[in-house]
Scaffold this active site. Sequence first.
Site, PDB file in Angstrom:
ATOM      1  N   PHE A   1    -141.070 -20.376  50.610  1.00 11.11           N
ATOM      2  CA  PHE A   1    -142.233 -20.288  51.900  1.00 11.11           C
ATOM      3  C   PHE A   1    -143.132 -19.436  52.416  1.00 11.11           C
ATOM      4  O   PHE A   1    -143.229 -18.068  51.821  1.00 11.11           O
ATOM      5  CB  PHE A   1    -140.916 -20.075  53.054  1.00 11.11           C
ATOM      6  CG  PHE A   1    -140.817 -20.299  54.211  1.00 11.11           C
ATOM      7  CD1 PHE A   1    -140.366 -21.577  55.041  1.00 11.11           C
ATOM      8  CD2 PHE A   1    -141.175 -19.592  55.560  1.00 11.11           C
ATOM      9  CE1 PHE A   1    -141.045 -22.376  56.301  1.00 11.11           C
ATOM     10  CE2 PHE A   1    -141.282 -20.127  57.144  1.00 11.11           C
ATOM     11  CZ  PHE A   1    -141.115 -21.307  57.368  1.00 11.11           C
TER      12      PHE A   1
ATOM     13  N   ASP B   1    -134.165 -14.421  48.534  1.00  8.35           N
ATOM     14  CA  ASP B   1    -134.374 -15.177  49.895  1.00  8.35           C
ATOM     15  C   ASP B   1    -133.177 -15.981  50.507  1.00  8.35           C
ATOM     16  O   ASP B   1    -133.020 -17.387  49.835  1.00  8.35           O
ATOM     17  CB  ASP B   1    -135.587 -15.419  50.224  1.00  8.35           C
ATOM     18  CG  ASP B   1    -135.920 -15.549  51.300  1.00  8.35           C
ATOM     19  OD1 ASP B   1    -134.811 -16.289  52.699  1.00  8.35           O
ATOM     20  OD2 ASP B   1    -136.997 -15.647  52.154  1.00  8.35           O
TER      21      ASP B   1
ATOM     22  N   TYR C   1    -130.308 -18.101  62.673  1.00 11.78           N
ATOM     23  CA  TYR C   1    -131.078 -19.137  62.891  1.00 11.78           C
ATOM     24  C   TYR C   1    -130.692 -20.419  62.308  1.00 11.78           C
ATOM     25  O   TYR C   1    -131.054 -20.843  63.023  1.00 11.78           O
ATOM     26  CB  TYR C   1    -131.953 -18.938  64.217  1.00 11.78           C
ATOM     27  CG  TYR C   1    -132.806 -18.077  63.105  1.00 11.78           C
ATOM     28  CD1 TYR C   1    -133.928 -19.833  62.854  1.00 11.78           C
ATOM     29  CD2 TYR C   1    -133.918 -17.150  62.716  1.00 11.78           C
ATOM     30  CE1 TYR C   1    -135.136 -19.431  61.788  1.00 11.78           C
ATOM     31  CE2 TYR C   1    -134.892 -16.883  62.612  1.00 11.78           C
ATOM     32  CZ  TYR C   1    -135.577 -18.226  61.689  1.00 11.78           C
ATOM     33  OH  TYR C   1    -136.900 -17.860  60.802  1.00 11.78           O
ATOM     34  N   LYS C   2    -130.906 -20.384  61.144  1.00 15.32           N
ATOM     35  CA  LYS C   2    -130.759 -22.008  60.329  1.00 15.32           C
ATOM     36  C   LYS C   2    -129.338 -22.524  60.588  1.00 15.32           C
ATOM     37  O   LYS C   2    -128.729 -22.182  61.677  1.00 15.32           O
ATOM     38  CB  LYS C   2    -131.260 -21.697  59.150  1.00 15.32           C
ATOM     39  CG  LYS C   2    -132.674 -21.387  59.344  1.00 15.32           C
ATOM     40  CD  LYS C   2    -133.420 -21.113  58.434  1.00 15.32           C
ATOM     41  CE  LYS C   2    -135.332 -20.913  58.825  1.00 15.32           C
ATOM     42  NZ  LYS C   2    -135.726 -20.206  56.897  1.00 15.32           N
TER      43      LYS C   2
ATOM     44  N   ARG D   1    -137.522 -34.413  56.818  1.00 13.40           N
ATOM     45  CA  ARG D   1    -136.256 -33.626  56.715  1.00 13.40           C
ATOM     46  C   ARG D   1    -135.145 -33.338  57.300  1.00 13.40           C
ATOM     47  O   ARG D   1    -135.284 -33.823  58.171  1.00 13.40           O
ATOM     48  CB  ARG D   1    -136.667 -32.262  56.449  1.00 13.40           C
ATOM     49  CG  ARG D   1    -137.281 -31.412  55.121  1.00 13.40           C
ATOM     50  CD  ARG D   1    -137.622 -30.174  55.427  1.00 13.40           C
ATOM     51  NE  ARG D   1    -137.794 -29.227  56.793  1.00 13.40           N
ATOM     52  CZ  ARG D   1    -137.670 -27.723  57.502  1.00 13.40           C
ATOM     53  NH1 ARG D   1    -137.290 -27.324  55.862  1.00 13.40           N
ATOM     54  NH2 ARG D   1    -137.473 -27.570  58.353  1.00 13.40           N
TER      55      ARG D   1
HETATM   56  C1  PLP Z   1    -136.646 -19.979  57.766  1.00 16.69           C
HETATM   57  C2  PLP Z   1    -137.540 -19.303  56.682  1.00 16.69           C
HETATM   58  C3  PLP Z   1    -138.840 -17.383  57.588  1.00 16.69           C
HETATM   59  C4  PLP Z   1    -138.469 -17.574  58.919  1.00 16.69           C
HETATM   60  O1  PLP Z   1    -139.106 -15.728  58.977  1.00 16.69           O
HETATM   61  P1  PLP Z   1    -138.978 -15.450  59.863  1.00 16.69           P
HETATM   62  O2  PLP Z   1    -139.488 -14.469  60.173  1.00 16.69           O
HETATM   63  O3  PLP Z   1    -137.926 -15.760  60.767  1.00 16.69           O
HETATM   64  O4  PLP Z   1    -139.973 -16.712  61.275  1.00 16.69           O
HETATM   65  C5  PLP Z   1    -138.564 -17.101  56.465  1.00 16.69           C
HETATM   66  N1  PLP Z   1    -138.288 -17.504  54.920  1.00 16.69           N
HETATM   67  C6  PLP Z   1    -137.661 -18.296  54.444  1.00 16.69           C
HETATM   68  C7  PLP Z   1    -137.919 -18.521  53.010  1.00 16.69           C
HETATM   69  C8  PLP Z   1    -137.646 -19.398  55.769  1.00 16.69           C
HETATM   70  O5  PLP Z   1    -136.890 -20.540  55.130  1.00 16.69           O
END
Ligand code: PLP
Length: 398
Positions: A113, A184, A209-210, A357
């Site tokens: 990401f 992660d 939050y996911k 998705r």
């Molecule tokens: C959703 C996601 C994020 C989001 O980071 P935020 O700081 O919460 O905006 C970061 N890394 C990964 C791999 C994600 O899937």
Amino acid sequence: MTDFSKTKAMFDIPDGMIYLNGNSLGPMPKTAPDAMNRFLMEEWRTELVKGWNTKNWFMQTNSLGDRVGKLIGAAPGSTVVGDTLSIKVFQAVSSAMAMVPDRKVILSDNGNFPTDLYMVEGLIDLKDAGYELRTPNPENVLDNISDEVAVVMITEVDYRTGRKHDMKKIIEKAHAHGAMVVWDLAHSAGAIPVDVADFDTDFAIGCTYKYLNAGPGGPAFLYVAPRLIDTVVPTLTGWFGHEAPFAFDLNYKPIAGKIDRMRVGTPSIASFALLDAALDVWDHVDIHDVRARSIELSELLIREVEARCPGVKFAGMRDPQERGSQVSFRFEHGYALMQALIARNVVGDFRMPDVIRFGVTPLFIGEEEILNAVEIMEDILRNEIWKEDRFQVRSAVT
Ligand SMILES: *Cc1c(COP(=O)(O)O)cnc(C)c1O
């Protein structure tokens, strides 16, 4: 055995909506409004500053950390919540770098990401000490682990395709070469079984939050292997990690022997109230049941889309063991197709350049929702509804 009709009844999803985006933002648990209202009326309003003691606000970083920890195989006292995942990437990677000071390579992959990569880029610039970020293709991560590597930073599940790394192999090889691992779990926690202790990762991070449904901007989490807690180097040296925060010393001294040293500063207690309510759902859930059901439903979705939706190509791993809990497809006009789906109350999302998705989240999605969603997609494609002008306009958030 998890009763999925019971878990579905625990969420408040708008009537008629088929919500296939729990991989991006989980839906609201029915208990959330009362939990928030209790926090406001029985904690903030009545206790004011006393709440740090009387309502245990000060240690919710740890008590909620332990509740999240239970879902990822972490022992009590090894996980804290707070801040955002981007911050946790910075914190974990910089701590790991400090623990292998003679090496200069951070290894990730080009399917990670972007914020994870951006945070490491910023960290490398800040340190200005000759560090290098390597981002091979995801399938080449293992081959790129060598004695040069300081930190292997991997997101287990690819946010676009759902491709899942073999974390056990990566962690074993990284350790054999003396590298630290930051794992992660953004698309893993609450989606697939995770055992951070069994896999012996050094750090794990993720968001709530996911798949954990704690609401937009819910706190992130950070796990440190118990074997490292005495020696882990805090790099975001905030007062919540100090050995005596209320001594107000002039100099930072991390608390000894406790995960508390990875706390930073005053967290959002309101967001903790929502996380606490969301975690109650998991008291009724076995993640292995979730995984089995997610695979069943994903296979159904893929089969139906391939049979009924012309031009839409499956874009992930065929072997469900190599996927997380989302299914992605490619379609040349993916953005317009997703907008047309959303207009019909089938909510997924779109990722550049042409990926649509769908998060498969058995806590509140079943066969009926999958079949109805595909029926609507088929109609939109066969009647070329996605071509309407109103579906071509891009919003800021896709
Ligand atoms: C959703 C996601 C994020 C989001 O980071 P935020 O700081 O919460 O905006 C970061 N890394 C990964 C791999 C994600 O899937």
